[in-house]
Structure formats: structure tokens, C-alpha cells
Design an enzyme around this catalytic site. Sequence first.
Site, PDB file in Angstrom:
ATOM      1  N   TYR A  13       0.906  -1.443   0.246  1.00 26.97           N
ATOM      2  CA  TYR A  13      -0.278   0.030  -0.460  1.00 26.97           C
ATOM      3  C   TYR A  13       1.268   1.337  -0.062  1.00 26.97           C
ATOM      4  O   TYR A  13       0.681   1.879  -1.012  1.00 26.97           O
ATOM      5  CB  TYR A  13      -0.965   0.014   1.245  1.00 26.97           C
ATOM      6  CG  TYR A  13      -2.081   0.896   1.506  1.00 26.97           C
ATOM      7  CD1 TYR A  13      -2.330   1.947   0.820  1.00 26.97           C
ATOM      8  CD2 TYR A  13      -1.309   2.147   2.996  1.00 26.97           C
ATOM      9  CE1 TYR A  13      -3.095   3.127   1.098  1.00 26.97           C
ATOM     10  CE2 TYR A  13      -1.675   3.228   2.580  1.00 26.97           C
ATOM     11  CZ  TYR A  13      -3.252   3.707   1.760  1.00 26.97           C
ATOM     12  OH  TYR A  13      -3.424   5.213   2.621  1.00 26.97           O
TER      13      TYR A  13
ATOM     14  N   LYS B  15       1.693   3.778  -3.539  1.00 27.13           N
ATOM     15  CA  LYS B  15       1.469   5.024  -2.692  1.00 27.13           C
ATOM     16  C   LYS B  15       2.156   6.635  -3.286  1.00 27.13           C
ATOM     17  O   LYS B  15       2.517   7.310  -3.916  1.00 27.13           O
ATOM     18  CB  LYS B  15       0.179   5.923  -1.742  1.00 27.13           C
ATOM     19  CG  LYS B  15      -0.932   4.811  -1.941  1.00 27.13           C
ATOM     20  CD  LYS B  15      -1.764   5.619  -2.242  1.00 27.13           C
ATOM     21  CE  LYS B  15      -2.565   6.592  -1.652  1.00 27.13           C
ATOM     22  NZ  LYS B  15      -3.993   6.929  -2.227  1.00 27.13           N
TER      23      LYS B  15
END
Length: 493
Positions: free
Chosen positions: A238, A242
Site C-alpha cells: 500500500y 502510494k
Amino acid sequence: MGLDSILSYLQNKTILITGATGFLGMVFVEKILRVQPNVKKLYLLVRASDTKSATHRMQDEIIGKELFRVLREKWGADFDSFISEKVVALPGDVTFENLGVKEPRLVEELYNEIQIIFNSAATTNFDERYDISLAVNTFGVLQVLSFANKCFKLQILLHVSTAYVCGERAGLIPEDSSSMDKMVKEMGNFDFEAVEKGLVQEKLNELKALDASEEVVTNTMKDFGIKRARLYGWPNTYVFTKAMGEIFLQRSKDNLPLVVVRPTIVTSTYKEPFSGWIQGFRTIDSVIAGYCKGKLTCLLVDPATVLDMIPVDMLVNSIIIAMVANANQSSGNIIYHVGSSLRNPLNFFQMHNFIFQYFTKNPWLDKDGKPVIVTKGRILTTMATFRMYMNIRYMLPLKGLKLMNKAFGQYFQEIYVNYSRKLDLVMRLVELYEPYMLFKGIFDDTNTEKLWRTARESFIEVESFNFDATCIDWEEYIMHTHIPGLLKHVLIK
């Protein structure tokens, strides 16, 4: 000199919103509609095959939620007509060109009308499949950027990232891109997009050749994501994808008016449209849920670690102010950390006490209606001590069960497999969350504080857009807002 009006700026604006079915996206939609009913149009990009399916998803997953209760009461019998006039469900997907909008006339209309883009589309699972996380969190950003560059009237593109793109840094973490400098330098030597897309396709082809089940494909791609993230220096898929999204955004934005907002842990509403509303489990909520049900008897955490949280309505307020303050300005690299660790810190020791106090006074009732008695449990402050505890408490009994199962001709096979699977899951989750439970960083929020100061000095309705985290009384908020909200809107449901 007169003060500017936030509401006047929002009047007659056309806004494109990605990620509208997510927690943050729908709170943003509700706030805009509630405070400025004279907004011209909100286009909500929704993953769907056609307009009918997109509209159904919008009604079911956004407008139909209890979050819109105040707005629904305000408009009464006119609510549906108000929504149909102001909100359009747009079938599409951020991973495709033109955001997956297929109708050419509609694409042209969007290019000609959109003035604000709010990009909150993301997959937030720490161990999402690498192919999915890369497509949405990294390369989806490029599709949004490409679309934004074709919008003739665009005044601001606001991209939602996460404060944890910093990786596992300690100390005061600045509101800049310095945590990505090494990666940016390395990317000068190779084509990241071509390499990672190639590796993903290679892995998927291997799995197809093996005729792997969907479960095997999913687990393999999840593991692959963690492996790639750690290779590049990030703890999970994640935050890595990002961070890469941010890198591509900053490299390709040219003169586009762009703002990046990096929230910390986003929690239930502080006040608006009512306190305590939440959707699904946020980061800390799985701990609260396990604790109240008596299933969490030990926890890997440094009690001194600061738990950086921000209520979702405060985050939305900061986003709206950032949009208004930075509209039509193509200056530099504007990043805002929106959190609480620097100016109003709450540590895990305090949080643990609040949770213990709440469930001692208000115990969870088990399936037989009996109250679950909670204890403070065991706090383990290093991964080494946690592994030792798990070995003694769970691994040794599992090995004993394995021997007994073998001796009794696989009689206990089902019990053994279930126990082993649960233990593997626990260890995987602990390894994923370890960097945050032992996190040593504090997020600098100088830019955000300056934004709040500017808002107080420049805008009329600033009190309706409060995002000053120093006003939060954490004991009051956790005990009387967040936990009751979690129970009402998630656990008991």
C-alpha cells in the site's frame, strides 16, 4: 480588505470525484452538498459497466448511507430531485484512459466543464494484490493526471496520498518528498513502469501456465507485492504504491495546479454531519474489535509510540480549504500532512487505557448475551519478544497437536489445519502492522498549520471548516464518539 468566502468559491463549481464510494470520498460529497447546495455538479466516478449500474451503486453505496441522514432531513420530499439535479454517477475506472468513460460526447463535456478534481481513488489494503495496487495507486494517478491536463477550466487537482509514504523513518518527518529522493534517483537508471508491469505480467503468466486457482493467484500476487515493496525500501504494498503514485504525479504535473494531502490514520467523524459516523474498519479499529470480544490477549506495540489520528470530517475540511486557497496556482510542490502527532499527540498507552476503561464499563455481549470481561492483556514491545511469546503460547501446542494428529491417523486433521491457518494469518497481520505499532516518527505539519492560519485570516466561514486537531480532547473523543460510533455503525451492524 474584505474576507473571501469559501462557499462563494464552491458556488456553481463542477467537481469530479474519484473514490466516491470510499470512506473519505463520500464524506467529501456529503459536506459539499450540505454546505453549498448551489454547487453546479458533482461527477462521481464509479466502477460500473454502464450508467444504470453506476447510478445503482451510487444510490446503494453512497447516497443511501446513514451519513446522508442530515441532508435527507434538510431536503425532505425534495431530496431525490436535489440529488438527481446535482450528482451524476459516472461509469468508469481510474486505471483506464479517459478514466474509463466510454461515451465520446460525455468525455468532451467533462473536459469542458470540470473545474476541480478530487482524487481519492485508492486500494488501501496493506497487502493488496500487487497488480491491483500498482494499477490503482500508482498508474491510476497517471490516468487522472492525463485527464486533468485535458480539462480546459481546471482550477485545482487535489490528490489524496498518505503520510506513511515516508516508509519507516523516525523523528520529525517533513512535509516534502525527501523520503522518495533515493527512489527518484534510482529511477533515472531504469524504466520503473516497464520493469514492474513486465514482472507482474510474467508472474501472472506463470500462474496461468500452472492453472493456479484464484486463491493461489491472489495469495501469490499479495506476497509478490510485499516482496517488491521491501526490495525498494517500503514496508508494504500500500504505502509503496502510494509513494510511487506521488513520484509520478510530481514528475509529470508540469504547470498543473496541484495539491497533495497526506492524512495519517483517518477515524470517525468528530462533529459533522453528526459525530461518530464510520464505515468499515480503519487501522486501529481491528484492535478495538478484537479487544472488546476478548480475542486480543497480547499486543505488539511500543506504549510510547504516538498514534497519529485525524477525524474524517476534519480531513475533509482541510481538503476543501486547500482547494480554495490553492486554486489556479501552479506553484511548486504543495504537500500537507493532516494529522495530530506534532501538536496534539496521543500515545498507545493512553489509547489502551481508554479502550480498557470503555469496555470495563460497557462490556461487549457474546452470542449468549453474557458480558465479555476484558483485561489489560500483555504488551510486547519488540518483534523478538512477540515471536517468543507466540512460540511458547501457540506454536508449541500446535506442534503437539501435529504429533497427536499423526499418531491418531489424521483424526485431528481439520482442527490442526484450521488452527495452523489462523496462526499464519495472525503472524502475517502482525508483520504487516509492526512498522506502525512500533513507529518512531512524528509528522511535521508546518504547511497545514500555515493553511489553517491563512484560513482564519482570509475566509468568512472558517468555523464551519475546522481542521485544528489541537481542539480534540482524545479521551472524550475515543470514549464518547469513536468507540460508540464503531459499535453502532460497524460492529453491531
